[in-house]
Design an enzyme around this catalytic site. Structure first.
Site, PDB file in Angstrom:
ATOM      1  N   HIS A  87       0.855  -1.184   0.000  1.00 28.85           N
ATOM      2  CA  HIS A  87       0.000   0.000   0.000  1.00 28.85           C
ATOM      3  C   HIS A  87       0.894   1.238   0.000  1.00 28.85           C
ATOM      4  CE1 HIS A  87      -2.418  -3.228   1.777  1.00 28.85           C
ATOM      5  NE2 HIS A  87      -3.434  -2.640   1.165  1.00 28.85           N
TER       6      HIS A  87
ATOM      7  N   ASP B 143      -7.939  -9.922   1.315  1.00 25.19           N
ATOM      8  CA  ASP B 143      -7.743  -8.565   0.813  1.00 25.19           C
ATOM      9  C   ASP B 143      -7.133  -7.660   1.887  1.00 25.19           C
ATOM     10  OD1 ASP B 143      -9.778  -7.629   2.501  1.00 25.19           O
ATOM     11  OD2 ASP B 143     -11.202  -7.252   0.882  1.00 25.19           O
ATOM     12  N   SER B 144      -7.048  -6.385   1.617  1.00 24.33           N
ATOM     13  CA  SER B 144      -6.411  -5.425   2.519  1.00 24.33           C
ATOM     14  C   SER B 144      -7.115  -5.311   3.871  1.00 24.33           C
ATOM     15  CB  SER B 144      -6.381  -4.039   1.873  1.00 24.33           C
ATOM     16  OG  SER B 144      -5.612  -4.078   0.691  1.00 24.33           O
TER      17      SER B 144
END
Length: 167
Positions: free
Chosen positions: A35, A78-79
């Site tokens: 990220h 996922d994040s």
């Protein structure tokens, strides 16, 4: 115009079926998400999952020009640590430096995914750039999900996964 669309869709379907019928089987392992610290606050970064563990299955086919096409299905964390499925197609133009075992690829992937934080898990399409490096039956892939707004805490995410071919 409708006949042209139907003809185009039939051609795409036939091509995907050819990859499935004639392609080599593959296993995918997902593992890391980066990220961009310039697009997320420190507090938000601290909550995001960078360990995108997951797996998938697909088939790839090398075309007459030596380029790689594949169809695949993957599921990974996922994040936000939610399960994210993705089903897609990828096309890469490959280069073999010095005609050795190393292969470099660049192209795109197109598919469908769903996420709890985007459209409340309603499936939506994606088209993303895709690069790879490989030797023999193993390739490492990377893609980039760009920001779609200037709002803080979204976008500029890199996702990495590996593919191992069976044959």
């Amino acid at each position: 115009m409708l006949r042209d669309s139907e003809s185009w869709l039939a051609g795409v379907g036939h091509h995907l079926q050819t990859i499935y019928d004639q392609g080599q089987p593959d296993i995918f392992l997902t593992g890391y998400t980066w990220h961009d610290p310039h697009t997320y606050s420190a507090a938000k970064l601290a909550t995001l999952n960078s360990h995108a563990w997951g797996f998938g299955y697909g088939k790839h086919l090398v075309d007459a020009d030596g380029n790689d096409e594949m169809i695949y299905a993957m599921m990974f964390s996922d994040s936000h640590r939610n399960a994210e499925p993705v089903v897609g197609y990828a096309k890469q133009w490959d280069w073999h430096p010095d005609h050795g075992p190393l292969v470099l690829g660049a192209g795109y992937t197109a598919g469908v995914t769903s996420r709890a934080d985007i459209f409340n898990n309603i499936p939506f399409p994606l088209v993303l750039p895709l690069v790879s490096v490989g030797i023999g039956r193993v390739r490492l892939y990377g893609t980039f999900i760009p920001r779609v707004t200037s709002k803080l805490n979204n976008g500029n995410v890199a996702f990495f996964f590996a593919r191992t071919a069976f044959r």
